[in-house]
Design a protein around this motif. Structure first.
Motif, short mmCIF file in Angstrom:
data_model
loop_
_atom_site.label_atom_id
_atom_site.label_comp_id
_atom_site.label_asym_id
_atom_site.label_seq_id
_atom_site.Cartn_x
_atom_site.Cartn_y
_atom_site.Cartn_z
N GLY A 182 0.79 -1.22 0.00
CA GLY A 182 0.00 0.00 0.00
C GLY A 182 0.82 1.27 0.00
N SER A 183 2.15 1.15 0.15
CA SER A 183 3.01 2.33 0.14
C SER A 183 3.29 2.79 -1.28
N ILE A 184 3.52 4.09 -1.44
CA ILE A 184 4.00 4.62 -2.71
C ILE A 184 5.27 5.41 -2.45
N ARG A 185 5.92 5.81 -3.53
CA ARG A 185 7.22 6.46 -3.38
C ARG A 185 7.13 7.72 -2.54
N ALA A 186 6.12 8.53 -2.75
CA ALA A 186 5.87 9.69 -1.88
C ALA A 186 4.38 9.93 -1.85
N GLY A 187 3.79 9.74 -0.68
CA GLY A 187 2.36 9.93 -0.53
C GLY A 187 1.94 11.37 -0.75
N ALA A 188 0.67 11.57 -1.04
CA ALA A 188 0.14 12.91 -1.31
C ALA A 188 0.41 13.83 -0.12
N GLU A 203 12.34 12.23 -14.67
CA GLU A 203 11.89 10.84 -14.49
C GLU A 203 10.44 10.87 -14.07
N ALA A 204 9.59 10.15 -14.80
CA ALA A 204 8.14 10.20 -14.56
C ALA A 204 7.80 9.81 -13.13
N GLY A 205 6.67 10.34 -12.66
CA GLY A 205 6.17 9.97 -11.35
C GLY A 205 5.60 11.11 -10.55
N LEU A 206 6.19 12.33 -10.70
CA LEU A 206 5.69 13.47 -9.94
C LEU A 206 4.36 13.94 -10.51
N GLU A 207 3.37 14.08 -9.64
CA GLU A 207 2.04 14.54 -10.05
C GLU A 207 1.52 15.57 -9.05
N LEU A 208 0.77 16.55 -9.55
CA LEU A 208 0.12 17.52 -8.67
C LEU A 208 -1.39 17.38 -8.78
N LEU A 209 -2.06 17.75 -7.72
CA LEU A 209 -3.52 17.66 -7.67
C LEU A 209 -4.11 18.99 -8.14
N ALA A 210 -4.76 18.97 -9.30
CA ALA A 210 -5.33 20.18 -9.88
C ALA A 210 -6.57 20.61 -9.11
N ARG A 211 -7.00 21.83 -9.37
CA ARG A 211 -8.16 22.38 -8.67
C ARG A 211 -9.43 21.58 -8.94
N ASP A 212 -9.49 20.89 -10.12
CA ASP A 212 -10.69 20.11 -10.44
C ASP A 212 -10.66 18.70 -9.86
N GLY A 213 -9.60 18.38 -9.10
CA GLY A 213 -9.50 17.08 -8.46
C GLY A 213 -8.77 16.02 -9.25
N ASP A 214 -8.30 16.37 -10.45
CA ASP A 214 -7.54 15.42 -11.26
C ASP A 214 -6.05 15.57 -10.97
N SER A 219 6.11 17.25 -15.97
CA SER A 219 7.17 16.74 -16.84
C SER A 219 8.00 17.90 -17.39
N PRO A 220 8.98 18.37 -16.63
CA PRO A 220 9.79 19.50 -17.10
C PRO A 220 10.77 19.09 -18.18
N PRO A 221 11.21 20.03 -19.01
CA PRO A 221 12.31 19.75 -19.94
C PRO A 221 13.57 19.39 -19.15
N GLU A 222 14.49 18.70 -19.79
CA GLU A 222 15.73 18.29 -19.12
C GLU A 222 16.44 19.51 -18.54
N GLY A 223 16.80 19.41 -17.26
CA GLY A 223 17.55 20.47 -16.60
C GLY A 223 16.72 21.58 -16.01
#
Length: 311
Positions: A182-188, A203-214, A219-223
Motif C-alpha cells: 500500500g506504500s507509494i514512493r511519496a504519498g500525497a 523521471e516520470a512519477g511526480l504529479e500535482l492535484l489540480a483544482r478540479d480534483g484530477d 514533466s519539465p524539460p531536461e535540466g
C-alpha cells in the motif's frame, strides 16, 4: 492558460514579465517549471553521480550517518521513515539532508544543527556545498520575482530568509519491492517550507492535484527546475498563493525495477521569523486565517512531528 499543462517559464525573461507569469502559474497550479536558471550543468551532473554512489553504499554504512532525535535535519534518513501527513503507509524512499553552515555562536544555532558528511564518495562535501549555494542564489532570485508579483518590494524576502533554515535533500526511491503493502514512493502531501526548487523530475512519477480534483503529471524539460509553493508561503499570503498537494506515484512495468533520484531544495525562512499575514492578502472576502503570530521554527517543529520525523 491551459489548465492541464504547466507552462515552462524562463528566468532569463524580463523580470516584470517573469513575475507576472510565475504569479499566474502559482495561482493556477501552485507550481511552475523554470528553465534558464543558471545552475551549472556540470556541477549538477557531478551531484547526480555522487548521489547514486552514496545510496549504493551498504545499508549499515549509510546508517552510521542517521542522527536520532534531529528529525532528519542533517545526514541520512533510512528507507520508509517519512510518512505523508495523515497517511497510513510510509514512503518508499531514503534521503540525505544538507543545511546551512552557521558561524559558531550564531543565535540561530539551536534550531540549525551542523552538517555531517560521509567518508565517501570523494568530493561529496565540496560538490554539495557548491550546489547548496547555487540553489540558495536562484531561490532568492525567484523570491524577488514573487515579491514583485505580490506588490512588495523585490527585496522584501531578503531579511526574512537571511540565514534561513533551508535544506537540500538528496532523494533515492529504490526499485519497488515485490509487495509495497500500500506504500507509494511519496504519498500525497504539501511541502512545509516557503518554496521548493526541484531537480530530477524528468523521471516520470511526480504529479500535482489540480483544482478540479484530477492528478496532472509534472514533466519539465531536461535540466529545468520544478518550483512549488510550500505551506509557509501559503500561510504568509493567506492562501492567495496556494500550497498544492503532490505525490510521486509508483512506476509500472520495466521502470518499477529502476531507482529514481531527485534533488529538492526546501527554501525556508529564518527560524526566528514571526509570521504576520501580508496586509494586501487580507480582504473582506478573504479574512486573515492566521491571527496567531508563531515563528517559522515553531511551525516547522509542529509539521515534523506530523510526518513522523520527530516524536
Amino acid at each position: 492558460m491551459d489548465l492541464d499543462t504547466l507552462p515552462v517559464l524562463s528566468l532569463a525573461d524580463e523580470p516584470d514579465r517573469f513575475s507576472s507569469e510565475i504569479g499566474e502559474s502559482f495561482r493556477t497550479f501552485g507550481f511552475a517549471m523554470v528553465r534558464d536558471h543558471g545552475i551549472d550543468g556540470e556541477l549538477v551532473a557531478r551531484g547526480w553521480e555522487l548521489t547514486r554512489e552514496f545510496f549504493d553504499l551498504p545499508d549499515d554504512e549509510k546508517r552510521r550517518y542517521h542522527l536520532e532525535g534531529q528529525g532528519g535535519a542533517r545526514g541520512y534518513t533510512p528507507f520508509m521513515t517519512e510518512v505523508a501527513k495523515g497517511a497510513e503507509h510510509r514512503d518508499l524512499k531514503e534521503f540525505w539532508h544538507i543545511g546551512r553552515d552557521l558561524e559558531p555562536g550564531n543565535p540561530l544555532e539551536p534550531t540549525m544543527p551542523p552538517n555531517i558528511w560521509p567518508d565517501r564518495p570523494a568530493g561529496f562535501r565540496e560538490t554539495f556545498t557548491d550546489l547548496y549555494a547555487e540553489f540558495d542564489r536562484v531561490g532568492n532570485i525567484l523570491l524577488s520575482r514573487i515579491a514583485s508579483d505580490l506588490g512588495l518590494s523585490p527585496d522584501w524576502f531578503e531579511p526574512a530568509v537571511e540565514e534561513g533554515n533551508s535544506v537540500m535533500r538528496l532523494l533515492h526511491y529504490p526499485p519497488l519491492p515485490e509487495d509495497a503493502g500500500g506504500s507509494i514512493r511519496a504519498g500525497a502531501h504539501e511541502d512545509i517550507n516557503l518554496i521548493t526548487l526541484l531537480l530530477g523530475a524528468e523521471e516520470a512519477g511526480l504529479e500535482l492535484l489540480a483544482r478540479d480534483g484530477d492528478w496532472i503529471e509534472v514533466s519539465p524539460p531536461e535540466g529545468a527546475l520544478v518550483v512549488n509553493i510550500g505551506d509557509m508561503l501559503q500561510r504568509l499570503t493567506n492562501h492567495v498563493l496556494p500550497s498544492t498537494t503532490h505525490r510521486v506515484r509508483n512506476p509500472s512495468g520495466e521502470r518499477a525495477r529502476h531507482s529514481r533520484y531527485s534533488m529538492p531544495f526546501f527554501l525556508h525562512l529564518r527560524s526566528d521569523f514571526r509570521f504576520e499575514t501580508l496586509a494586501q492578502c487580507i480582504t473582506a472576502e478573504n479574512p486573515d486565517r492566521y491571527p496567531d503570530r508563531i515563528t517559522a521554527d515553531d511551525y516547522l517543529q509542529e509539521r515534523l512531528r506530523e510526518i513522523g520525523l520527530k516524536t
